[in-house]
Design a protein around this motif. Structure first.
Motif, short mmCIF file in Angstrom:
data_model
loop_
_atom_site.label_atom_id
_atom_site.label_comp_id
_atom_site.label_asym_id
_atom_site.label_seq_id
_atom_site.Cartn_x
_atom_site.Cartn_y
_atom_site.Cartn_z
N LYS A 195 -3.62 22.15 75.85
CA LYS A 195 -2.41 22.95 75.69
C LYS A 195 -2.52 24.27 76.44
O LYS A 195 -1.56 24.72 77.08
CB LYS A 195 -2.17 23.18 74.19
CG LYS A 195 -0.73 23.56 73.88
CD LYS A 195 -0.42 23.62 72.41
CE LYS A 195 0.90 24.36 72.23
NZ LYS A 195 0.94 25.12 70.97
N LYS A 196 -3.69 24.87 76.35
CA LYS A 196 -3.92 26.15 77.06
C LYS A 196 -3.69 26.00 78.57
O LYS A 196 -3.39 26.96 79.26
CB LYS A 196 -5.37 26.62 76.84
CG LYS A 196 -5.57 27.32 75.54
CD LYS A 196 -6.71 28.36 75.50
CE LYS A 196 -8.03 27.98 76.07
NZ LYS A 196 -9.18 28.72 75.54
N ARG A 197 -3.88 24.76 79.05
CA ARG A 197 -3.70 24.49 80.48
C ARG A 197 -2.35 23.85 80.78
O ARG A 197 -2.14 23.33 81.86
CB ARG A 197 -4.83 23.58 80.96
CG ARG A 197 -6.12 24.32 81.07
CD ARG A 197 -7.34 23.44 81.12
NE ARG A 197 -8.54 24.28 81.20
CZ ARG A 197 -9.05 24.97 80.17
NH1 ARG A 197 -8.50 24.89 78.98
NH2 ARG A 197 -10.12 25.72 80.34
N LYS A 198 -1.49 23.85 79.78
CA LYS A 198 -0.16 23.23 79.88
C LYS A 198 -0.26 21.75 80.30
O LYS A 198 0.55 21.24 81.05
CB LYS A 198 0.72 24.01 80.87
CG LYS A 198 0.90 25.47 80.46
CD LYS A 198 2.11 26.08 81.09
CE LYS A 198 2.54 27.39 80.47
NZ LYS A 198 1.49 28.26 79.92
N MET A 199 -1.28 21.11 79.78
CA MET A 199 -1.50 19.68 80.07
C MET A 199 -1.31 18.88 78.79
O MET A 199 -1.41 19.42 77.69
CB MET A 199 -2.94 19.48 80.59
CG MET A 199 -3.25 20.17 81.90
SD MET A 199 -2.33 19.47 83.28
CE MET A 199 -3.30 17.98 83.62
N ARG A 207 -2.18 16.44 75.66
CA ARG A 207 -3.39 16.35 74.82
C ARG A 207 -4.37 15.29 75.35
O ARG A 207 -5.58 15.45 75.26
CB ARG A 207 -2.99 16.01 73.38
CG ARG A 207 -2.23 17.13 72.67
CD ARG A 207 -1.80 16.68 71.27
NE ARG A 207 -2.95 16.30 70.45
CZ ARG A 207 -3.69 17.16 69.75
NH1 ARG A 207 -3.38 18.43 69.73
NH2 ARG A 207 -4.70 16.74 69.05
#
Ligand code: IPE
Ligand code: IPE
Ligand code: MG
Length: 247
Positions: free
Chosen positions: A34-38, A40
């Motif tokens: 999520k932190k990488r906008k990817m 899960r």
């Protein structure tokens, strides 16, 4: 992928007191992604790479047992597609890596009710157990559809059956007898439980076996738990005073 190519050499770990049994709650894949906008699933995929490096390092430095919490009895409550991703990653890991794990004398075990998994998973699990059953090196114990309470319930049911059919006497039941009825039969209790991602709970993990384990809970998310992080955990373990109730 050659998992044993990278022989991590740590001079810091030479001569220190290492745990025999390391148990890990591999947590934080979703937040990492999520932190990488990817999605899960990306976090889970990178998490498998880390799992591979932790197995390699454990084997290289002489840990005896490595237990990995991969899927809990509660994780079925996740969206179906995420459960599917986790299953597929498991099958992929086992089929891709099994040969090399076997060549490195690794003994693969599982704990949990794997009968609930789809056939392709069960087959991969069966093959991995069968191929590596006589290996004498690192035991990699993968917790799948595992929950500590279900494990205890199963143990008590089996114990009651054995008492009923006369194979066991109530008066002979000791704490060690209970251990014998758990999935970890024959394995030492974990000396350290590592939970990545800073969550201060056990989430139903090794409730009986972990009664005297050292707890180590770094903020690091599982996909970032590289060799240096593992080394830090082991150094911290070596510096702890385990008293077991004594003074
Ligand atoms: C751990 O990462 C993997 C499993 C539970 C299978 P999570 O998927 O729990 O990641 P977070 O906790 O949501 O970040
Ligand atoms: C624990 O992580 C289970 C595994 C790592 C397999 P969870 O992410 O499922 O735990 P909770 O929900 O935060 O307690
Ligand atoms: Mg989690």
């Amino acid at each position: 992928m050659k998992i044993f190519k990278n022989k991590y050499k740590s001079t810091k770990l030479v001569g220190i007191e290492l745990p025999k049994h390391v148990a890990i709650i591999m947590d934080g894949n979703g937040r990492w992604a999520k932190k990488r906008k990817m999605p899960r699933s990306f976090g889970h995929r990178v998490g498998v790479e880390v799992l591979r490096s932790v197995i390699t390092m454990s084997s290289n430095i002489g840990i005896k047992v490595l237990t990995l919490y991969a899927f809990s009895t509660e994780n079925w409550a996740r969206p179906e597609d995420e459960v599917g991703v986790l299953m597929n990653l498991l099958v992929e890991f086992l089929t891709k890596e099994i040969k090399e794990l076997h060549e490195n004398n690794i003994n693969i075990r599982f704990m949990g009710d794997v009968e609930k998994f789809p056939k392709k998973c069960r087959d991969a699990i069966k093959d991995a157990i069968e191929l590596t059953k006589d290996n004498t090196g690192l035991v990699v114990n993968i917790a799948l559809n595992y929950g500590g309470r279900t494990e205890l319930l199963r143990a008590f049911h089996n114990m009651m059956d054995d008492i009923q059919n006369g194979e066991l006497q109530k008066a002979d039941v000791t704490e060690d007898t209970i251990s014998e009825y758990l999935y970890t039969k024959g394995l030492p209790d974990p000396d350290i439980i590592i939970r990545t991602s800073g969550e201060m709970r056990l989430s139903n993990f090794m409730l009986y076996q972990g009664s005297y384990a050292e707890l180590y809970i770094p903020e690091t998310l599982w996909p970032d738990f590289k060799e240096k992080e593992y080394e830090k955990a082991l150094l911290e373990y070596a510096s702890r005073k385990r008293r077991f109730g004594k003074i």
